[in-house]
Design an enzyme around this catalytic site. Sequence first.
Site, PDB file in Angstrom:
ATOM      1  N   GLY A  46       0.831  -1.197   0.000  1.00 55.23           N
ATOM      2  CA  GLY A  46       0.000   0.000   0.000  1.00 55.23           C
ATOM      3  C   GLY A  46       0.863   1.244   0.000  1.00 55.23           C
ATOM      4  N   GLN A  51       3.001   9.952   1.375  1.00 55.17           N
ATOM      5  CA  GLN A  51       4.321   9.318   1.360  1.00 55.17           C
ATOM      6  C   GLN A  51       5.171   9.722   0.161  1.00 55.17           C
ATOM      7  OE1 GLN A  51       2.465   5.237   2.140  1.00 55.17           O
ATOM      8  NE2 GLN A  51       4.460   5.063   3.142  1.00 55.17           N
ATOM      9  N   CYS A  94       6.141  -0.268   7.309  1.00 56.46           N
ATOM     10  CA  CYS A  94       5.736   0.851   6.467  1.00 56.46           C
ATOM     11  C   CYS A  94       6.931   1.296   5.629  1.00 56.46           C
ATOM     12  CB  CYS A  94       5.275   1.990   7.370  1.00 56.46           C
ATOM     13  SG  CYS A  94       4.827   3.484   6.482  1.00 56.46           S
ATOM     14  N   LEU A  95       6.679   1.638   4.379  1.00 59.30           N
ATOM     15  CA  LEU A  95       7.760   2.086   3.497  1.00 59.30           C
ATOM     16  C   LEU A  95       8.386   3.389   4.006  1.00 59.30           C
ATOM     17  CD1 LEU A  95       6.076   1.365   0.036  1.00 59.30           C
ATOM     18  CD2 LEU A  95       7.879   0.023   1.149  1.00 59.30           C
ATOM     19  N   HIS A 136      -4.141   1.284   7.876  1.00 54.26           N
ATOM     20  CA  HIS A 136      -2.785   1.842   7.863  1.00 54.26           C
ATOM     21  C   HIS A 136      -2.702   3.020   6.877  1.00 54.26           C
ATOM     22  CE1 HIS A 136       1.756   1.213   7.898  1.00 54.26           C
ATOM     23  NE2 HIS A 136       1.580   1.977   6.831  1.00 54.26           N
ATOM     24  N   GLU A 137      -3.293   2.836   5.690  1.00 56.39           N
ATOM     25  CA  GLU A 137      -3.205   3.884   4.655  1.00 56.39           C
ATOM     26  C   GLU A 137      -4.067   5.104   5.003  1.00 56.39           C
ATOM     27  OE1 GLU A 137      -0.807   3.562   2.742  1.00 56.39           O
ATOM     28  OE2 GLU A 137      -0.505   1.428   3.048  1.00 56.39           O
ATOM     29  N   HIS A 140      -2.201   7.301   7.263  1.00 55.37           N
ATOM     30  CA  HIS A 140      -1.253   8.178   6.553  1.00 55.37           C
ATOM     31  C   HIS A 140      -1.938   9.469   6.114  1.00 55.37           C
ATOM     32  CE1 HIS A 140       2.522   6.040   6.182  1.00 55.37           C
ATOM     33  NE2 HIS A 140       1.953   4.953   5.703  1.00 55.37           N
TER      34      HIS A 140
HETATM   35 NI    NI Z   1       2.793   3.047   5.540  1.00 54.55          NI
END
Ligand code: NI
Length: 177
Positions: A46, A51, A94-95, A136-137, A140
């Site tokens: 995701g 991000q 998470c990225l 999670h998204e 963000h």
């Molecule tokens: Ni993330």
Amino acid sequence: MALLKILTYPNPILRQQATPVTTFDDELKALVADMAETMYDAPGVGLAANQVGVLKQIVVIDITGSDAKEKDLIVLINPRITNGEGEETDEEGCLSVVEYTAKVKRFTKIQVEAQDIDGKPLNFTAEDFYARVIQHEVDHLNGHLFIDWISSLKRALYKKKRKKQLEAELKKKTPVV
Ligand code: NI
């Protein structure tokens, strides 16, 4: 199509609230295509627009995994979680939170309202891992990271580790004279 730079903690843009998308045009489609390419390249399951430095309520998700034969890209514009039930604690990464995972408690079943890439309204139920990824998204988009939901001690340890990583990166970049 282009790969976008993924911002990492503690970049302040990750802490900002994304604003709703109101124009469903070619520019949006191009951004979504770039976000999808960036997510697959990372690889991740995701990616939220924050991000990649865009404060718009856009997320791309593909929970089939990088080794799946067929991609299943899900694009959610202006997503909102309208109801949640059940809870499960599981490992999350998470990225934007480099080299760290932690257990996070999430709803196991959620109701989601969103729009698709053409602005068409969506209303659906998501469960288990898919529900976790959406939560999670959406976090963000509201300026939250999963490390906000872990204990303050664990978060302090992660901050220390991240500071060391960044110092090491900085040293590497400093030319020796
Ligand atoms: Ni993330």
